[in-house]
Scaffold this motif. Structure first.
Motif, PDB file in Angstrom:
ATOM      1  N   ILE A 566     -16.647  11.111 -25.972  1.00 47.89           N
ATOM      2  CA  ILE A 566     -17.158   9.850 -26.164  1.00 47.89           C
ATOM      3  C   ILE A 566     -18.197  10.090 -27.298  1.00 47.89           C
ATOM      4  CG2 ILE A 566     -18.655   8.199 -25.043  1.00 47.89           C
ATOM      5  CD1 ILE A 566     -16.974   8.936 -22.379  1.00 47.89           C
ATOM      6  N   LEU A 567     -19.101  10.964 -27.002  1.00 48.22           N
ATOM      7  CA  LEU A 567     -20.209  11.183 -28.051  1.00 48.22           C
ATOM      8  C   LEU A 567     -19.922  11.536 -29.536  1.00 48.22           C
ATOM      9  CD1 LEU A 567     -23.331  11.402 -28.210  1.00 48.22           C
ATOM     10  CD2 LEU A 567     -23.021  14.040 -28.034  1.00 48.22           C
ATOM     11  N   ILE A 568     -18.811  12.378 -29.897  1.00 50.95           N
ATOM     12  CA  ILE A 568     -18.173  12.402 -30.966  1.00 50.95           C
ATOM     13  C   ILE A 568     -17.598  10.979 -31.266  1.00 50.95           C
ATOM     14  CG2 ILE A 568     -16.350  13.457 -32.399  1.00 50.95           C
ATOM     15  CD1 ILE A 568     -18.707  15.100 -31.902  1.00 50.95           C
ATOM     16  N   CYS A 569     -16.968  10.193 -30.665  1.00 54.63           N
ATOM     17  CA  CYS A 569     -16.405   8.905 -31.123  1.00 54.63           C
ATOM     18  C   CYS A 569     -17.505   7.990 -31.562  1.00 54.63           C
ATOM     19  CB  CYS A 569     -15.741   8.307 -29.912  1.00 54.63           C
ATOM     20  SG  CYS A 569     -14.221   9.056 -29.333  1.00 54.63           S
ATOM     21  N   ILE A 570     -18.684   8.181 -30.919  1.00 53.06           N
ATOM     22  CA  ILE A 570     -19.776   7.318 -31.401  1.00 53.06           C
ATOM     23  C   ILE A 570     -20.230   7.530 -32.660  1.00 53.06           C
ATOM     24  CG2 ILE A 570     -22.337   6.604 -30.878  1.00 53.06           C
ATOM     25  CD1 ILE A 570     -21.493   7.057 -27.750  1.00 53.06           C
ATOM     26  N   VAL A 571     -20.342   9.149 -32.838  1.00 48.97           N
ATOM     27  CA  VAL A 571     -20.913   9.601 -34.235  1.00 48.97           C
ATOM     28  C   VAL A 571     -19.881   9.132 -35.223  1.00 48.97           C
ATOM     29  CG1 VAL A 571     -21.414  11.650 -35.493  1.00 48.97           C
ATOM     30  CG2 VAL A 571     -22.129  11.540 -33.059  1.00 48.97           C
TER      31      VAL A 571
END
Length: 605
Positions: A566-571
């Protein structure tokens, strides 16, 4: 004598029809046309339903007959509707034909289909496609055309859209969010996957494709069907060009003209100075992209590795997929090991075409437009390279050379040690190109030494050029920031490049972009340190790669936790739309004031 009577009869009949034409047209407009539009809308929704059913779901075999009949009915209605519309239009035929280009193209294709249907079916059957499947594939192609016609009517009936109050940043951000939502829905269809794929992995793949990153937690060649792969390819294409670019292009192309508000929106999205130039560049962006990708696919087809045999249809498909993926700087590949597969790693011709496509995609559409103009008119005295183009060429050339030399000298005894010198130089060049937001790799990055890894951080962080298919802070941002530092050191107040003064707003935007990008990267790395059990250097590489929409990984992506994904998706999303653009979209604009407070200098540095 008999033929003369027939001629006289036809002459009187034509005269009678011409006299009655106004009454017939009036009756059609008042009574038949409203009913036809209702049916048109109904059949439009029906066509969407059938298209989703046909391509997204498995249904009983006995349904296929009814699906085929429904599609034939839709196509027949479309032909009748457009024919009546053309016959009884109150516009001049030349004007009508200019405004309805796409419908005429569709009618022409349907006419060719009816004439050569048997021949086309035989060609499709030669590729081992069954009779029923051939019919459905053939009719489904008409479904796409039918939906495209609906799109034409939608734009034509929506001229009263009020986009004056819309912030271009909001439009840009929400368009990407909309593409991602639609992509997630389509990849959830049963026909899109060969086996069960977790929702988080589908979301990750969709965002990665839309943001043209290339990171993937699953193998798209083995986890997704042909339908799923085509959805991913479409997401890459739309994400690379941008939904607003495509919709604005079709709005102008299908309606024959664009409103002032539409053109102003395009001008702001392309960061152009004049409305006329923005409109022209918009057309060239779409047409040149398709042309470059088509030419790239042809060259990839003829340079395909001989020791990687594929049937002709698959070879064509692989060439088209990798051409679009390379030009859009996406980095997705249909090979499990990507271009690190032995057959492709040894094919310098194939990799050279990939590099050229990556560079063209990363230059930026306005720069490509100027490059094309210069090539077509090399001695035009009125032509002038823009400051943006000059900065893009200089910084791009410098970074490519810097990356190549660094990779060769730092990796010749590590990840490239088993290769001869000429191949070390070639793969160093390829790595330097691909770190500019493309994401293809030809060797194992986990073997890369720390010095080159840190240089990779810099290359990925800078990324491509503005208004391109790539991410990163952009080459012009780096150039403006370095020149600003130089000015501060020398005590020069104004920034001047090529007999032009750079606007203060541009300098401020470049500085803000750099600070915000570092802020996002540091926060993301800190969060991953809390959730992931991996080496620090691998976490940093993953975050910078995601922010620059590069797609390179040291093997960490498939092993990320759900929170990490999820964090990499946001980035990835922030890196594609731009952190400053995102903040502008969600922030309220401050009203301009006519007064100014006294200046006071604050001690900094």
């Amino acid at each position: 004598m008999k033929s003369k009577r027939i001629f006289v009869f036809l002459h009187h009949l034509i005269q009678y029809l011409q006299v009655q034409r106004f009454e017939i047209r009036k009756f059609y407009m008042e009574h038949l046309r409203p009913i036809g539009r209702v049916f048109y809308i109904f059949f439009g929704f029906l066509s969407v339903t059938i298209l989703i059913l046909d391509f997204g779901f498995y249904y009983p075999e006995d349904w296929k007959f009814y699906v085929t009949i429904s599609i034939r009915t839709l196509v027949s209605f479309f032909i009748c509707y457009e024919t009546l519309h053309l016959t009884f239009t109150n516009k001049k035929w030349k004007e009508y034909l200019n405004l309805h280009k796409i419908e005429l193209i569709i009618l022409l294709m349907l006419g060719l289909e009816m004439i050569y249907e048997e021949n086309i079916i035989q060609i499709l059957k030669s590729y081992h496609i069954s009779g029923n499947d051939t019919t459905l594939i053939f009719l489904s192609a008409n479904q796409f055309l039918f939906l495209f016609s609906n799109l034409a009517h939608f734009f034509r009936l929506s001229k009263k859209r009020d986009s004056k109050k819309l912030n271009p940043s909001i439009v840009f951000v929400t368009s990407f969010a909309f593409i991602i939502f639609v992509g997630v829905c389509f990849l959830h269809f049963p026909k899109s996957t060969l086996e069960h794929v977790n929702t988080i992995d589908i979301i990750f793949t969709t965002i990665s494709a839309t943001c043209v990153t290339g990171l993937s937690t699953v193998d798209i060649s083995s986890q997704f069907t042909l339908t799923g792969q085509l959805v991913i390819l479409l997401l890459i294409q739309v994400g690379g060009l941008g939904l607003m670019t495509l919709t604005s292009f079709f709005s102008i192309f299908l309606t024959g003209k664009g409103s002032v508000s539409d053109t102003l929106m395009i001008k702001d999205l392309l960061s152009e100075e004049t409305m006329g130039r923005a409109k022209e560049i918009l057309k060239q962006i779409t047409l040149q992209t398709l042309a470059i990708e088509l030419i790239g696919a042809v060259f990839l087809f003829y340079s395909f590795p001989k020791n990687f045999p594929l049937p002709l249809p698959e070879k064509i498909y692989y060439s088209v997929f990798h051409s679009i993926s390379a030009f859009c700087n996406a980095g997705f590949s249909l090979m499990p090991n990507g271009l690190a597969t032995d057959a492709f790693k040894e094919s310098e011709g194939f990799l050279s075409i990939i590099m050229l496509l990556i560079v063209f995609g990363g230059l930026g559409f306005p720069v490509i437009y100027q490059l094309r103009t210069k090539l077509l008119n090399p001695f035009d005295p009125k032509f002038r390279w823009s400051i943006t183009s000059k900065l893009v060429f200089f910084v791009t050339g410098f970074l490519l050379l810097f990356g190549t030399v660094s990779c060769y000298f730092l990796e010749s005894h590590l990840s490239l040690k088993d290769l001869p010198i000429e191949k070390q130089i070639f793969h160093s060049l390829f790595y330097s190109v691909t770190t500019r937001t493309a994401g293809f790799n030809t060797f194992d990055l986990s073997l890369m030494g720390y010095p080159m890894t840190f240089i990779s951080f810099f290359l990925m962080w800078v990324g491509a050029s503005p208004v391109s298919t790539g991410g990163g802070i952009k080459t012009t941002t780096l150039a403006i920031s370095f020149m600003n530092i130089s000015n501060q050191i020398r005590g020069k107040e104004k920034m001047e490049i090529g007999y032009r003064t750079i606007a203060n707003s541009t300098i401020a935007r470049a500085s803000a972009t750099i600070v915000l990008s570092l802020f996002v990267i540091f926060i993301a790395i800190f969060c991953l340190l809390l959730t992931e059990n991996a080496h620090f250097i691998d976490l940093c590489y993953e975050v910078v790669s995601a922010f620059g929409t590069v797609g390179l990984t040291r093997g960490l992506t498939p092993h990320l936790s759900d929170f990490g994904k999820i964090l990499i998706c946001i980035v990835m999303f922030v890196g594609r739309v731009g952190i400053l653009t995102l903040l502008i979209a969600v922030s309220k604009k401050v009203d301009h004031i006519s007064y100014e407070y006294p200046k006071e200098y604050v001690v900094v540095g």
